[in-house]
Design a protein around this motif. Structure first.
Motif, PDB file in Angstrom:
ATOM      1  N   UNK A 218       4.312   7.805  15.203  1.00 48.11           N
ATOM      2  CA  UNK A 218       3.749   7.090  14.064  1.00 48.11           C
ATOM      3  C   UNK A 218       3.970   5.795  13.598  1.00 48.11           C
ATOM      4  N   UNK A 219       5.334   5.649  13.969  1.00 55.23           N
ATOM      5  CA  UNK A 219       5.700   3.982  13.472  1.00 55.23           C
ATOM      6  C   UNK A 219       4.965   3.131  14.469  1.00 55.23           C
ATOM      7  N   UNK A 226      -1.838  -1.318   5.458  1.00 55.08           N
ATOM      8  CA  UNK A 226      -2.388  -0.044   5.023  1.00 55.08           C
ATOM      9  C   UNK A 226      -1.650   1.182   5.671  1.00 55.08           C
ATOM     10  N   UNK A 227      -1.662   1.450   6.891  1.00 56.95           N
ATOM     11  CA  UNK A 227      -1.184   2.279   7.289  1.00 56.95           C
ATOM     12  C   UNK A 227       0.289   2.457   7.323  1.00 56.95           C
ATOM     13  N   UNK A 228       0.999   1.490   7.133  1.00 62.69           N
ATOM     14  CA  UNK A 228       2.492   1.711   6.899  1.00 62.69           C
ATOM     15  C   UNK A 228       2.697   2.076   5.412  1.00 62.69           C
ATOM     16  N   UNK A 229       1.569   1.642   4.626  1.00 65.35           N
ATOM     17  CA  UNK A 229       1.913   2.310   3.098  1.00 65.35           C
ATOM     18  C   UNK A 229       1.391   3.558   2.828  1.00 65.35           C
ATOM     19  N   UNK A 234       4.113   5.151   0.662  1.00 67.82           N
ATOM     20  CA  UNK A 234       3.618   5.686  -0.423  1.00 67.82           C
ATOM     21  C   UNK A 234       4.362   7.151  -0.547  1.00 67.82           C
ATOM     22  N   UNK A 235       4.547   7.735   0.611  1.00 68.25           N
ATOM     23  CA  UNK A 235       5.165   9.226   0.549  1.00 68.25           C
ATOM     24  C   UNK A 235       6.565   9.357   0.343  1.00 68.25           C
ATOM     25  N   UNK A 236       7.384   8.035   0.861  1.00 69.12           N
ATOM     26  CA  UNK A 236       8.815   8.040   0.450  1.00 69.12           C
ATOM     27  C   UNK A 236       9.110   7.766  -1.030  1.00 69.12           C
ATOM     28  N   UNK A 237       8.133   7.518  -1.690  1.00 70.05           N
ATOM     29  CA  UNK A 237       8.323   6.895  -3.203  1.00 70.05           C
ATOM     30  C   UNK A 237       7.565   7.758  -4.041  1.00 70.05           C
ATOM     31  N   UNK A 238       7.042   9.122  -3.735  1.00 75.49           N
ATOM     32  CA  UNK A 238       6.299   9.921  -4.452  1.00 75.49           C
ATOM     33  C   UNK A 238       4.847   9.661  -4.794  1.00 75.49           C
ATOM     34  N   UNK A 239       4.188   9.108  -3.826  1.00 71.99           N
ATOM     35  CA  UNK A 239       2.733   8.852  -4.269  1.00 71.99           C
ATOM     36  C   UNK A 239       1.910   9.344  -3.222  1.00 71.99           C
ATOM     37  N   UNK A 241      -0.654   8.713  -1.557  1.00 71.11           N
ATOM     38  CA  UNK A 241      -1.054   8.122  -0.208  1.00 71.11           C
ATOM     39  C   UNK A 241      -1.273   6.544  -0.793  1.00 71.11           C
ATOM     40  N   UNK A 242      -1.471   5.541   0.032  1.00 69.59           N
ATOM     41  CA  UNK A 242      -1.405   4.280  -0.288  1.00 69.59           C
ATOM     42  C   UNK A 242      -2.258   3.948  -1.345  1.00 69.59           C
ATOM     43  N   UNK A 243      -3.404   4.380  -1.620  1.00 74.50           N
ATOM     44  CA  UNK A 243      -4.557   4.062  -2.535  1.00 74.50           C
ATOM     45  C   UNK A 243      -3.832   4.558  -3.964  1.00 74.50           C
ATOM     46  N   UNK A 244      -3.223   5.746  -3.990  1.00 74.95           N
ATOM     47  CA  UNK A 244      -2.645   6.134  -5.314  1.00 74.95           C
ATOM     48  C   UNK A 244      -1.515   5.310  -5.549  1.00 74.95           C
ATOM     49  N   UNK A 245      -0.630   4.714  -4.555  1.00 75.72           N
ATOM     50  CA  UNK A 245       0.526   3.706  -4.789  1.00 75.72           C
ATOM     51  C   UNK A 245      -0.078   2.372  -5.341  1.00 75.72           C
ATOM     52  N   UNK A 246      -1.168   1.872  -4.706  1.00 79.14           N
ATOM     53  CA  UNK A 246      -1.483   0.612  -4.956  1.00 79.14           C
ATOM     54  C   UNK A 246      -2.098   0.653  -6.710  1.00 79.14           C
ATOM     55  N   UNK A 247      -2.764   1.711  -7.018  1.00 80.17           N
ATOM     56  CA  UNK A 247      -3.331   1.951  -8.271  1.00 80.17           C
ATOM     57  C   UNK A 247      -2.247   2.081  -9.289  1.00 80.17           C
ATOM     58  N   UNK A 248      -1.158   2.723  -9.030  1.00 77.67           N
ATOM     59  CA  UNK A 248      -0.003   2.869  -9.955  1.00 77.67           C
ATOM     60  C   UNK A 248       0.779   1.797  -9.960  1.00 77.67           C
ATOM     61  N   UNK A 249       1.020   1.144  -9.085  1.00 77.75           N
ATOM     62  CA  UNK A 249       2.098   0.099  -9.172  1.00 77.75           C
ATOM     63  C   UNK A 249       1.411  -1.243  -9.373  1.00 77.75           C
ATOM     64  N   UNK A 250       0.317  -1.390  -9.212  1.00 80.38           N
ATOM     65  CA  UNK A 250      -0.264  -2.779  -9.629  1.00 80.38           C
ATOM     66  C   UNK A 250       0.035  -3.219 -11.219  1.00 80.38           C
ATOM     67  N   UNK A 251       0.531  -4.263 -11.289  1.00 83.36           N
ATOM     68  CA  UNK A 251       0.886  -4.744 -12.399  1.00 83.36           C
ATOM     69  C   UNK A 251       0.022  -5.550 -13.529  1.00 83.36           C
ATOM     70  N   UNK A 252      -1.105  -5.659 -13.028  1.00 84.88           N
ATOM     71  CA  UNK A 252      -2.004  -6.280 -13.875  1.00 84.88           C
ATOM     72  C   UNK A 252      -2.421  -5.259 -14.968  1.00 84.88           C
ATOM     73  N   UNK A 253      -2.482  -3.867 -14.704  1.00 85.53           N
ATOM     74  CA  UNK A 253      -2.725  -3.152 -15.894  1.00 85.53           C
ATOM     75  C   UNK A 253      -1.582  -3.033 -16.879  1.00 85.53           C
ATOM     76  N   UNK A 254      -0.245  -3.457 -16.482  1.00 85.23           N
ATOM     77  CA  UNK A 254       0.548  -3.589 -17.896  1.00 85.23           C
ATOM     78  C   UNK A 254       0.843  -4.617 -18.479  1.00 85.23           C
TER      79      UNK A 254
END
Length: 322
Positions: A218-219, A226-229, A234-239, A241-254
């Motif tokens: 897989x590596x 995108x494939x790495x994320x 994403x998986x190693x940090x509790x998200x 998938x990548x889309x979920x990770x990008x959505x929740x971690x993008x700082x613009x919303x904060x």
């Protein structure tokens, strides 16, 4: 706040975003900074290494700048040392925070770092306040991915300690998916391949330590950010998938919730940033948030005559004014 007019006007050759980016990343050398390492243990029993440098010719120092590096960086990068140097010479101690797995030694856990790991910054600041209580005036500065993490930290519901007085963020992909799309463009091919190769190396370390959690095949097949994320970040940090990770971690919303004076400098010719990485509406709606968009600068470039680069002078100036 209204958008800040930028007066950055580098020599002709550094008006090229790519030249500015490459020169700062590969050719700049910052001398005269001597760092002392401190390893701290986190609440999950992993570790983070902090690299300290100290104010020159000052006693009883109460001011500190905490500096965060970018993707696959570390506290020895020239942009970290350059920031430490200008602050050290003006009465601040400095500490470069190496993210998990970025200090030259693999971290202990399967997880590592990501663009939204504000919990690690929170623990570092708590450690500093508890174990180095002389610091009553703390300034934060983050670059690129570290800047995204910083802005997210500042805008989260958890209270920022009163000792944190100001923040500066440089070349921030504050909308992660937009930046990912931009990095996939042909003009960024070499940068993109450099990051992918480095991250794949980190994943091979994870496979060696946790062979049941990530497969070698897989590596090898993860040939894009995108494939790495999707595979690991994403998986190693509790998200999910990548889309979920990008959505929740993008700082613009904060950004609308930031309550301390904060300066973001994003160059208009930064090839890593998409149009949505320039938070103009957010700046106009938050009196604590200042946005400067120089025409030039590239990605973490901002060449400056003499020892200090433009972003370093602006960071110290902003910290002093607030």
């Amino acid at each position: 706040m209204p958008i800040i007019k930028s007066h950055y006007n580098p020599p002709l050759i550094f008006k090229s975003g790519h030249i500015s980016t490459i020169h700062a990343g590969l050719y700049r050398i910052v001398s005269g900074i001597y760092q002392k390492r401190e390893r701290i243990t986190l609440s999950d029993q992993d570790f983070i290494d902090l690299d300290w440098s100290y104010a020159a010719y000052h006693k009883n120092v109460s001011k500190l700048v905490v500096i965060l590096h970018g993707l696959e960086g570390n506290a020895q990068r020239s942009y970290i040392k350059g920031t430490a140097k200008i602050f050290n010479r003006n009465g601040y101690d400095a500490v470069g925070m190496n993210f998990r797995s970025c200090s030259g030694e693999p971290n202990r856990l399967f997880r590592a770092y990501n663009a939204g790991a504000s919990e690690d910054l929170r623990e570092v600041i708590e450690h500093i306040l508890t174990n180095h209580p002389q610091y009553s005036h703390i300034v934060l500065k983050g670059f690129s991915m570290g800047g995204n993490l910083l802005l997210k930290y500042l805008g989260e519901p958890i209270r920022v300690p009163k000792e944190v007085k100001a923040a500066i963020a440089i070349s921030v992909p504050c909308q992660l998916k937009g930046s990912l799309d931009q990095m996939s463009r042909p003009e960024n091919y070499l940068y993109n391949r450099m990051f992918i190769k480095s991250l794949q190396g980190k994943l091979l370390d994870k496979h060696a330590s946790f062979p049941s959690l990530i497969k070698l095949e897989d590596i090898k097949n993860a040939n894009s950010m995108l494939s790495i994320d999707n595979l690991y970040t994403s998986k190693a940090h509790g998200y999910k998938d990548a889309t979920d990770y990008y959505k929740k971690c993008s700082s613009k919303q904060f950004i609308p919730n930031i309550k301390i004076p904060t300066l973001l400098i994003n160059a208009k010719n930064d090839s890593f940033l998409s149009e949505c990485c320039f938070p103009i509406e957010e700046a106009e709606g938050n009196e604590n948030f200042y946005l400067e968009m120089p025409k030039y600068g590239g990605h973490v470039g901002f060449f400056g005559e003499g020892e200090a680069y433009y972003n370093e002078k602006r960071a110290f100036e902003f910290a002093t004014l607030v």
